[in-house]
Design an enzyme around this catalytic site. Structure first.
Site, PDB file in Angstrom:
ATOM      1  N   LYS A 109       0.833  -1.211   0.000  1.00 42.50           N
ATOM      2  CA  LYS A 109       0.000   0.000   0.000  1.00 42.50           C
ATOM      3  C   LYS A 109       0.864   1.256   0.000  1.00 42.50           C
ATOM      4  CE  LYS A 109      -3.841  -2.253   2.423  1.00 42.50           C
ATOM      5  NZ  LYS A 109      -3.236  -3.583   2.497  1.00 42.50           N
ATOM      6  N   GLU A 198      -2.250   6.898   8.376  1.00 33.05           N
ATOM      7  CA  GLU A 198      -2.814   7.925   7.510  1.00 33.05           C
ATOM      8  C   GLU A 198      -4.048   8.532   8.172  1.00 33.05           C
ATOM      9  OE1 GLU A 198      -3.764   5.995   3.842  1.00 33.05           O
ATOM     10  OE2 GLU A 198      -5.638   5.146   4.596  1.00 33.05           O
ATOM     11  N   HIS A 233     -13.632  -2.393   9.266  1.00 32.61           N
ATOM     12  CA  HIS A 233     -12.871  -2.407   8.012  1.00 32.61           C
ATOM     13  C   HIS A 233     -13.022  -3.709   7.236  1.00 32.61           C
ATOM     14  CE1 HIS A 233     -11.162   1.169   9.744  1.00 32.61           C
ATOM     15  NE2 HIS A 233     -10.676   0.476  10.744  1.00 32.61           N
ATOM     16  N   ARG A 290      -4.872  -9.106  -7.083  1.00 23.24           N
ATOM     17  CA  ARG A 290      -5.408 -10.470  -7.045  1.00 23.24           C
ATOM     18  C   ARG A 290      -6.893 -10.423  -7.377  1.00 23.24           C
ATOM     19  NH1 ARG A 290      -8.388  -9.875  -2.448  1.00 23.24           N
ATOM     20  NH2 ARG A 290      -7.501  -8.665  -0.746  1.00 23.24           N
TER      21      ARG A 290
END
Length: 675
Positions: A109, A198, A233, A290
């Site tokens: 990421k 973040e 999440h 993927r």
């Protein structure tokens, strides 16, 4: 004949197996000792046992020995591990997925964010793993301010997905501990402990773009998927297309995604994930290099098969059914498709995992209904793996019909043996916000109290819980015709069950009767008085769609109501009932068992919340502890849960050690409580 090895398990292994057999391949699957009884093992041509699903070297060596032409990694495990893809490439086996270089660039990421910034794709600022190592922890607060990253913060694993290795942090001083826990979880799930920080957007939509690259800079995108319905999440439901993305926004997000495909010369299936704010601004989050768990909704909406397309590309050809990758195409969605993830977890008990054996399994059937699953009746849901049981996918010409189809399908999906999230999914599908497409990543958290309520009426629930009903049902399940044949000395002890009040019990003194269907574990409750009872004095007024239609139609024609339901004896004491998408645990009135030896609350026992493994022991004998203190970390289904003390006290004895396997509600420690 070509040989394909599936380096995965569960429903995705069966999905890949189906496509490979359609092409005439010989198929093998890797298994571990604890997963050797899974359904896929009875279907493939060969089984290759490995020590674990993360042992890349062992998997590749055994694939070579077997003579594999292809390896498909599915999702999770090693699917986004560039070192695994590199090992496969060097072994001269075709890797069905992106190149190892693609995965290295975009599977992280952190790296993907930097590439997105280079391509002028909007991103959220971050404090990367290198920054966390370089900058002292006491300087993080100022550095976050300098980068305009304000509370709340999101600690995020650089590799993998599915919500693993993620923590929301309100106070900057809690970041070190959150980073430690997220890093440990990421290591356990993806064999990569890298995390970064973040800004956390509180109420965005989560939109992802499905892409397919030719490996030469060209590619196509197949619209978007709405994945905003999440809990911690982890995605709960997905749909394609998004009800809130118009053609103009779809084109902008598609072009941004294809810019990344061009920059990286990406090969094969991939997904670009974005956050979308209320003003229509989108921010790149990450790329999943993927196949996604939710890929079926895109397949249904665009009439494509992504697994066959992956194999086509691995064989060196662009899929015939796909548009020209050298030109931009804005494809029009042909339908609306919704997916619900059915999990082994208990929504009414903090969503704790509920591994166990499936004693009854029945899927809904009909046009536009697709089930992707790795289980059948008799299968075990193993605490060593994730909690996914099945994916229910429905497709219809428009969203209203798709939502209706989803509701009915959920009402007709029966899984007995342990608690699942089926009733929780049904509550979401029945909610008016869901019907009108009002969603965000925080919507479930905001509505959690109503979503875990029972989604059948109080009167209907009371009918099933009354003693008269339970007696009749118990006798039918036992196959005994007369209640007098039951030993009247049976005791009624142990678990506390919900009982209807005496006043409500008196209202149930009308004639009703239960009959058994020829279909396995299916029953009907009938009686001329049921319509009046169910429709009168119902405070909730929340009868589900199918029952409402039944009552209205039969009442109009003055016919007898027959309410269908499924029931099964779970234990000598418990009967599990599935009723219009809701699950009830009823007490068997003829229960004979000695008193439970569990200690009463306040005894000082610390028990495991579920089956799993002791990941960490944080206390020792003789240690003083306080209420809320974390005593143990338990890992189950790739999730880490904290076991905390409810009161102040002193640790008298610790009964478990790190790495120990827990069978269920095991006693982990004894606490001497401070009075």
């Amino acid at each position: 004949m070509k040989k394909l090895l599936i380096a995965n398990r569960g429903e995705i292994s069966r999905r890949i197996f189906k496509a490979a057999k359609e092409r005439g391949f010989i198929v093998a699957v890797i298994v571990t000792l604890e997963d050797s009884d899974s359904l896929i093992c009875h279907e493939v041509d060969h089984i290759i046992e490995v020590s674990n699903f993360l042992n890349a070297i062992e998997i590749v060596e055994k694939a070579k020995k077997w003579g594999a032409d292809f390896i498909h990694p599915g999702y999770g495990f090693l699917s986004e591990n560039f070192e695994f893809a590199e090992l496969v490439e060097k072994s001269k086996i075709s890797f069905i997925g992106p190149t190892s270089q693609n995965i290295k660039m975009m599977g992280s990421k952190e790296t993907a964010k930097k590439i997105a910034q280079k391509c002028s794709v909007p991103t959220l600022d971050a404090l990367f793993s290198s920054d966390l190592k370089k900058i002292p922890a006491d300087k993080w607060e100022q550095e976050l301010k300098n980068r305009k990253i304000y509370s709340p913060f999101l600690v995020k694993a650089s590799g993998g997905g599915g919500g693993r290795g993620m923590r929301i942090v309100e106070d900057v001083h809690e970041l070190p501990q959150a980073i430690k826990r997220a890093s440990e979880e990421a290591k356990a799930s993806f064999n990569d402990s890298t995390v970064f920080v973040e800004r956390y957007l509180k109420n965005p939509r989560h939109i992802e773009i499905q892409v397919f690259g030719d490996g030469l800079g060209g590619g196509v995108f197949f619209g978007e998927r709405e994945c905003s319905l999440q809990r911690r999440h982890q995605k709960v439901m997905e749909e394609a297309p998004s009800s809130q993305v118009n053609e103009e926004l779809r084109e902008k997000m598609g072009k941004a995604s294809l810019a990344l495909i061009k920059e990286t010369q990406y090969k094969g299936a991939g997904t670009l994930e974005y956050l979308l704010d209320d003003e229509g601004r989108f921010y790149f989050l990450e790329m999943n290099t993927r196949l996604q768990v939710e890929h079926p909704v895109t397949e249904n909406v665009y009439n494509i098969d992504l697994v066959h397309a992956q194999i086509d590309l691995a064989e060196g050809k662009w899929p015939d059914s796909f548009p020209d990758p050298k030109q931009f195409h804005l494809l029009k969605p042909q339908a609306v498709s919704l997916e619900a993830r059915i999990l082994a977890e208990d929504p009414r008990n903090q969503f704790l995992p509920t591994p166990g054996k499936i004693t009854f399994y029945q899927e809904p059937k009909g046009e536009g209904i697709r089930i992707d699953t790795g289980v059948t009746e008799g299968s075990r849901i193993n605490s060593n793996f994730d909690s996914l049981i099945a994916k229910l996918i429905v497709t219809a010409p428009n969203r209203a019909l798709a939502v209706k189809k989803l509701r009915i399908a959920l009402e007709n999906f029966s899984i007995f043996g342990f608690t699942t999230n089926l009733s929780f999914l049904h509550s979401i599908a029945m909610h008016n916000d869901f019907l009108i497409g009002k969603e965000s990543t925080h919507w479930i958290a905001d509505n959690i109290k109503s979503l875990i309520n029972y989604n059948i009426s109080q009167n209907l629930k009371a009918l099933f819980e009354c003693k008269k009903f339970r007696e009749q049902l118990s006798i039918l399940i036992r196959g005994v015709e007369k209640s007098s044949q039951i030993n009247n000395t049976f005791l009624n002890q142990g678990r506390n069950f919900t009982n209807v009040t005496t006043n409500l019990e008196s209202k149930l003194n009308f004639d009703f009767f239960i009959t058994k269907s020829s279909e396995k574990n299916k029953f009907y409750v009938a009686g001329n008085s049921i319509i009046k009872f169910l429709q009168e004095n119902d405070e909730q007024n929340s009868l589900n769609s199918e029952l409402n239609n039944t009552l209205s139609n039969l009442s109009f024609y003055n016919q007898e109501v027959k309410i269908p339901f499924y029931a099964l004896k779970l234990t000598p004491q418990e009967i599990q009932v599935c009723l219009f998408g809701e699950y009830l645990i009823l007490e068997c009135p003829y229960y004979n068992e000695s008193r439970s030896n569990k200690s009463s609350s306040g005894s000082g026992e610390i028990r495991a919340p579920m089956a799993g493994k002791v990941f960490e022991v944080l206390v020792s004998e003789g240690q003083e502890i306080s209420a809320g203190q974390v005593l143990f970390i338990v890992e189950s289904m790739k999730m880490q849960l904290e076991v905390k003390s409810a009161e102040n006290g002193k640790v008298k004895e610790v009964f478990v050690k790190q790495g120990q396997i827990l069978s269920g509600s095991d006693v982990m420690a004894m606490i001497h409580l401070n009075v």
